[in-house]
Design a protein around this motif. Structure first.
Motif, PDB file in Angstrom:
ATOM      1  N   ILE A 236       0.849  -1.193   0.000  1.00 29.89           N
ATOM      2  CA  ILE A 236       0.000   0.000   0.000  1.00 29.89           C
ATOM      3  C   ILE A 236       0.884   1.243   0.000  1.00 29.89           C
ATOM      4  CG2 ILE A 236      -1.722   1.300   1.322  1.00 29.89           C
ATOM      5  CD1 ILE A 236      -2.471  -1.572   2.492  1.00 29.89           C
ATOM      6  N   GLN A 237       0.596   2.195  -0.862  1.00 20.37           N
ATOM      7  CA  GLN A 237       1.342   3.446  -0.883  1.00 20.37           C
ATOM      8  C   GLN A 237       0.965   4.282   0.336  1.00 20.37           C
ATOM      9  OE1 GLN A 237       1.461   5.473  -4.741  1.00 20.37           O
ATOM     10  NE2 GLN A 237       0.635   3.617  -5.707  1.00 20.37           N
ATOM     11  N   THR A 238       1.907   5.075   0.829  1.00 18.78           N
ATOM     12  CA  THR A 238       1.648   5.866   2.036  1.00 18.78           C
ATOM     13  C   THR A 238       2.138   7.297   1.872  1.00 18.78           C
ATOM     14  OG1 THR A 238       3.769   5.321   3.092  1.00 18.78           O
ATOM     15  CG2 THR A 238       1.931   3.790   3.465  1.00 18.78           C
ATOM     16  N   GLN A 239       1.530   8.179   2.665  1.00 20.84           N
ATOM     17  CA  GLN A 239       1.950   9.574   2.750  1.00 20.84           C
ATOM     18  C   GLN A 239       1.782  10.046   4.185  1.00 20.84           C
ATOM     19  OE1 GLN A 239      -0.419  11.811  -0.054  1.00 20.84           O
ATOM     20  NE2 GLN A 239       0.257  10.608  -1.826  1.00 20.84           N
ATOM     21  N   LYS A 240       2.731  10.856   4.652  1.00 21.07           N
ATOM     22  CA  LYS A 240       2.597  11.457   5.976  1.00 21.07           C
ATOM     23  C   LYS A 240       1.552  12.567   5.895  1.00 21.07           C
ATOM     24  CE  LYS A 240       4.699  10.977   9.336  1.00 21.07           C
ATOM     25  NZ  LYS A 240       6.080  11.253   9.755  1.00 21.07           N
ATOM     26  N   VAL A 241       0.674  12.622   6.891  1.00 23.53           N
ATOM     27  CA  VAL A 241      -0.404  13.594   6.886  1.00 23.53           C
ATOM     28  C   VAL A 241       0.115  15.027   6.890  1.00 23.53           C
ATOM     29  CG1 VAL A 241      -0.655  13.720   9.400  1.00 23.53           C
ATOM     30  CG2 VAL A 241      -2.658  14.095   7.935  1.00 23.53           C
ATOM     31  N   SER A 242       1.324  15.219   7.364  1.00 29.82           N
ATOM     32  CA  SER A 242       1.908  16.561   7.430  1.00 29.82           C
ATOM     33  C   SER A 242       2.445  17.048   6.096  1.00 29.82           C
ATOM     34  CB  SER A 242       3.039  16.578   8.460  1.00 29.82           C
ATOM     35  OG  SER A 242       4.011  15.583   8.152  1.00 29.82           O
ATOM     36  N   SER A 243       2.531  16.156   5.106  1.00 27.93           N
ATOM     37  CA  SER A 243       3.101  16.539   3.815  1.00 27.93           C
ATOM     38  C   SER A 243       2.096  17.331   2.981  1.00 27.93           C
ATOM     39  CB  SER A 243       3.547  15.293   3.048  1.00 27.93           C
ATOM     40  OG  SER A 243       2.422  14.548   2.615  1.00 27.93           O
ATOM     41  N   ALA A 244       2.629  18.234   2.148  1.00 31.37           N
ATOM     42  CA  ALA A 244       1.773  19.033   1.277  1.00 31.37           C
ATOM     43  C   ALA A 244       1.041  18.152   0.270  1.00 31.37           C
ATOM     44  CB  ALA A 244       2.619  20.071   0.545  1.00 31.37           C
ATOM     45  N   ARG A 245       1.705  17.081  -0.160  1.00 34.35           N
ATOM     46  CA  ARG A 245       1.089  16.184  -1.139  1.00 34.35           C
ATOM     47  C   ARG A 245      -0.152  15.507  -0.565  1.00 34.35           C
ATOM     48  NH1 ARG A 245       4.027  10.945  -3.982  1.00 34.35           N
ATOM     49  NH2 ARG A 245       2.390  10.522  -5.523  1.00 34.35           N
ATOM     50  N   ALA A 246      -0.067  15.113   0.718  1.00 34.15           N
ATOM     51  CA  ALA A 246      -1.204  14.433   1.344  1.00 34.15           C
ATOM     52  C   ALA A 246      -2.384  15.371   1.547  1.00 34.15           C
ATOM     53  CB  ALA A 246      -0.776  13.845   2.692  1.00 34.15           C
ATOM     54  N   ARG A 247      -2.115  16.657   1.672  1.00 39.17           N
ATOM     55  CA  ARG A 247      -3.171  17.611   1.997  1.00 39.17           C
ATOM     56  C   ARG A 247      -3.673  18.366   0.773  1.00 39.17           C
ATOM     57  NH1 ARG A 247      -3.442  17.830   7.432  1.00 39.17           N
ATOM     58  NH2 ARG A 247      -4.800  19.644   7.364  1.00 39.17           N
ATOM     59  N   ARG A 248      -3.239  17.954  -0.415  1.00 37.58           N
ATOM     60  CA  ARG A 248      -3.676  18.677  -1.617  1.00 37.58           C
ATOM     61  C   ARG A 248      -5.167  18.463  -1.840  1.00 37.58           C
ATOM     62  NH1 ARG A 248      -2.032  13.798  -3.584  1.00 37.58           N
ATOM     63  NH2 ARG A 248      -3.060  12.978  -5.465  1.00 37.58           N
ATOM     64  N   SER A 249      -5.838  19.461  -2.326  1.00 39.25           N
ATOM     65  CA  SER A 249      -7.281  19.408  -2.525  1.00 39.25           C
ATOM     66  C   SER A 249      -7.639  18.545  -3.737  1.00 39.25           C
ATOM     67  CB  SER A 249      -7.844  20.815  -2.726  1.00 39.25           C
ATOM     68  OG  SER A 249      -7.631  21.602  -1.575  1.00 39.25           O
ATOM     69  N   ASN A 250      -8.812  17.930  -3.639  1.00 36.38           N
ATOM     70  CA  ASN A 250      -9.410  17.234  -4.780  1.00 36.38           C
ATOM     71  C   ASN A 250      -8.486  16.178  -5.398  1.00 36.38           C
ATOM     72  OD1 ASN A 250     -11.475  19.064  -4.314  1.00 36.38           O
ATOM     73  ND2 ASN A 250     -10.789  20.465  -5.919  1.00 36.38           N
ATOM     74  N   GLY A 251      -7.963  15.295  -4.545  1.00 42.08           N
ATOM     75  CA  GLY A 251      -7.042  14.292  -5.041  1.00 42.08           C
ATOM     76  C   GLY A 251      -7.639  12.919  -5.260  1.00 42.08           C
ATOM     77  N   PHE A 252      -8.782  12.605  -4.606  1.00 38.86           N
ATOM     78  CA  PHE A 252      -9.306  11.236  -4.645  1.00 38.86           C
ATOM     79  C   PHE A 252     -10.818  11.234  -4.839  1.00 38.86           C
ATOM     80  CE2 PHE A 252      -5.467  11.273  -2.103  1.00 38.86           C
ATOM     81  CZ  PHE A 252      -4.749  10.204  -2.626  1.00 38.86           C
ATOM     82  N   SER A 253     -11.287  10.319  -5.673  1.00 38.98           N
ATOM     83  CA  SER A 253     -12.734  10.194  -5.873  1.00 38.98           C
ATOM     84  C   SER A 253     -13.391   9.413  -4.741  1.00 38.98           C
ATOM     85  CB  SER A 253     -13.036   9.516  -7.213  1.00 38.98           C
ATOM     86  OG  SER A 253     -12.510   8.186  -7.235  1.00 38.98           O
ATOM     87  N   LEU A 254     -12.580   8.596  -4.037  1.00 37.47           N
ATOM     88  CA  LEU A 254     -13.076   7.834  -2.890  1.00 37.47           C
ATOM     89  C   LEU A 254     -12.128   8.049  -1.719  1.00 37.47           C
ATOM     90  CD1 LEU A 254     -14.901   5.718  -1.490  1.00 37.47           C
ATOM     91  CD2 LEU A 254     -13.422   3.938  -2.470  1.00 37.47           C
ATOM     92  N   THR A 255     -12.674   8.520  -0.616  1.00 36.05           N
ATOM     93  CA  THR A 255     -11.886   8.744   0.597  1.00 36.05           C
ATOM     94  C   THR A 255     -12.567   8.052   1.763  1.00 36.05           C
ATOM     95  OG1 THR A 255     -11.168  10.915  -0.206  1.00 36.05           O
ATOM     96  CG2 THR A 255     -10.884  10.474   2.140  1.00 36.05           C
ATOM     97  N   VAL A 256     -11.792   7.317   2.545  1.00 29.88           N
ATOM     98  CA  VAL A 256     -12.312   6.658   3.742  1.00 29.88           C
ATOM     99  C   VAL A 256     -11.656   7.294   4.957  1.00 29.88           C
ATOM    100  CG1 VAL A 256     -12.640   4.489   4.975  1.00 29.88           C
ATOM    101  CG2 VAL A 256     -12.611   4.507   2.463  1.00 29.88           C
ATOM    102  N   GLU A 257     -12.463   7.840   5.838  1.00 25.20           N
ATOM    103  CA  GLU A 257     -11.959   8.463   7.065  1.00 25.20           C
ATOM    104  C   GLU A 257     -12.007   7.420   8.174  1.00 25.20           C
ATOM    105  OE1 GLU A 257     -11.235   9.974  10.575  1.00 25.20           O
ATOM    106  OE2 GLU A 257     -13.361   9.532  10.280  1.00 25.20           O
ATOM    107  N   ALA A 258     -10.821   7.027   8.674  1.00 30.15           N
ATOM    108  CA  ALA A 258     -10.736   5.989   9.694  1.00 30.15           C
ATOM    109  C   ALA A 258      -9.672   6.330  10.728  1.00 30.15           C
ATOM    110  CB  ALA A 258     -10.431   4.641   9.048  1.00 30.15           C
ATOM    111  N   THR A 259      -9.629   7.596  11.124  1.00 29.93           N
ATOM    112  CA  THR A 259      -8.614   8.050  12.070  1.00 29.93           C
ATOM    113  C   THR A 259      -8.994   7.757  13.515  1.00 29.93           C
ATOM    114  OG1 THR A 259      -9.613  10.249  12.286  1.00 29.93           O
ATOM    115  CG2 THR A 259      -7.962   9.949  10.540  1.00 29.93           C
ATOM    116  N   GLY A 260     -10.309   7.575  13.779  1.00 28.18           N
ATOM    117  CA  GLY A 260     -10.752   7.455  15.156  1.00 28.18           C
ATOM    118  C   GLY A 260     -10.707   8.769  15.894  1.00 28.18           C
ATOM    119  N   SER A 261     -10.627   9.871  15.170  1.00 24.63           N
ATOM    120  CA  SER A 261     -10.486  11.201  15.756  1.00 24.63           C
ATOM    121  C   SER A 261     -11.362  12.191  15.005  1.00 24.63           C
ATOM    122  CB  SER A 261      -9.020  11.652  15.678  1.00 24.63           C
ATOM    123  OG  SER A 261      -8.895  13.033  15.934  1.00 24.63           O
ATOM    124  N   PRO A 262     -11.889  13.235  15.683  1.00 28.64           N
ATOM    125  CA  PRO A 262     -12.702  14.241  14.997  1.00 28.64           C
ATOM    126  C   PRO A 262     -11.933  15.014  13.934  1.00 28.64           C
ATOM    127  CG  PRO A 262     -12.744  14.586  17.395  1.00 28.64           C
ATOM    128  CD  PRO A 262     -11.819  13.469  17.130  1.00 28.64           C
TER     129      PRO A 262
END
Length: 358
Positions: A236-262
């Motif tokens: 599985i490919q990974t990215q650190k949440v702090s990276s600009a690439r991970a936080r770029r807008s409109n990157g995925f047609s399907l997103t699953v939120e599973a952080t366990g955090s608000p």
């Protein structure tokens, strides 16, 4: 796989003796009982069986993030926690279910009208969605003692036989793996070439593996280098949440939120494309302060997702398309449940199991 005959035989003798009036002793078991934020291991009577129910001798039980949130006040639960387990059926209440005795099983956690013995089914059960039964109880979560014990009771309709080729350490993941598979029931995965999973914890890891096994390119976005490494070892490919690439807008047609955090929902809305699909998996105690305007402006489809199909999860395990065992950090004996729960909350820890068989 060999069942625990040495454990179940004394139980059968005691039950028969009590039925024949030969003794008045109550057969006791060890269970981890939760009151508020505290957990204590005590001896208590075995659960009573209703018609159509089975008594299961627990082999392994998994500590889930939901268990931790319950200790923080989620659902205000009191009793025995635990909803992820594998075990052996040692007794049934009805003769028609005798074939289940000796079988190694996992169990669905929602007790609905059929299992609770109601002939007049509620509207949800009539509509074939028993996971939302109006009378629902939930193993180790709502109104029913769970798997952090030597024995538990469940309706036979909730049980699924575990194929002999699946080891206990993998079978114990069936319930959370089924929750990951629920996404495939709710979303046409064929319409998505890539998907993001926000979070790198236990459930997020299983979700990423299920999505990857189903076709799309999967990117896990997380905080912890050691957990992201586990995902990469599974392809599985990974990215650190702090990276600009991970936080770029409109990157995925399907997103699953599973952080366990608000905090995960804000990022999920940002990285999902307009008219994309956002699946919410997190359950936590407390409120989430989230801007909702991106849902409207981007016309996002937001799906809540909870329990899922056990047969599909068992099929993935049987075919070895997914091996969850690398996610196990440590196995504690049941008597050390309180220590195990504390350990499960330490940084970097993944799945912690309780061994109820020793």
């Amino acid at each position: 796989m060999e069942t625990h005959r040495l454990k179940s035989a004394p139980l059968k003798c005691v039950v028969l003796a009590r039925q024949r009036g030969l003794c008045s002793n109550v057969f006791l078991m060890i269970a981890a009982v939760t009151r508020g934020s505290r957990t204590a291991v005590i001896k208590k009577p075995l659960p009573r069986l209703k018609p159509g129910w089975a008594l299961v001798r627990v082999r392994l039980a998994g500590i889930c993030n939901t268990d931790i949130e319950i200790l923080r006040g989620y659902h205000n639960f009191r009793g025995t926690l635990g909803h992820e387990f594998v075990g052996d059926v040692v007794r049934v209440a009805s003769a028609r279910d005798a074939k289940w005795v000796g079988r190694r099983v996992v169990g669905e956690i929602n007790l609905a009208c059929a299992g609770l013995g109601f002939r007049d089914e509620c509207d949800y059960c009539r509509r074939k969605i028993p996971t939302h039964c109006a009378r629902r109880r939930v193993l180790g979560i709502i109104g029913h003692d769970g798997a952090f014990a030597e024995y538990l009771a469940l309706p036979v309709v909730n049980l699924h036989r575990v194929p002999a080729s699946i080891p206990d350490e993998a079978a114990v993941f069936t319930e959370p793996l089924a929750a990951a598979c629920e996404i495939l029931e709710q979303v046409d995965i064929r319409t998505h070439r890539e998907a993001a999973v926000i979070g790198d914890g236990k459930l997020a890891q299983l979700i990423a593996r299920v999505l990857r096994a189903s076709g799309p390119r999967v990117v896990m976005i997380g905080k912890h280098a050691s957990k992201l490494r586990l995902a990469r070892l599974a392809g599985i490919q990974t990215q650190k949440v702090s990276s600009a690439r991970a936080r770029r807008s409109n990157g995925f047609s399907l997103t699953v939120e599973a952080t366990g955090s608000p905090s995960g929902l804000d990022l999920a809305q940002r990285i999902t494309v307009p008219r994309g699909t956002l699946v919410l998996k997190s359950t936590f105690h407390g409120e989430a302060n989230v801007e909702t305007w991106p849902i409207v402006v981007k016309e996002l489809t937001v799906i809540g997702s909870r329990c899922g199909p056990f047969p599909r999860a068992l099929a993935l395990l049987r075919a070895r398309r997914i091996d969850p065992r690398p996610l196990i950090s440590r196995i504690f004996p049941l008597r050390e449940a309180a220590q195990a729960i504390r350990y499960a909350q330490e940084p970097g820890v993944m799945k912690v199991l309780l061994n109820a068989a020793n």
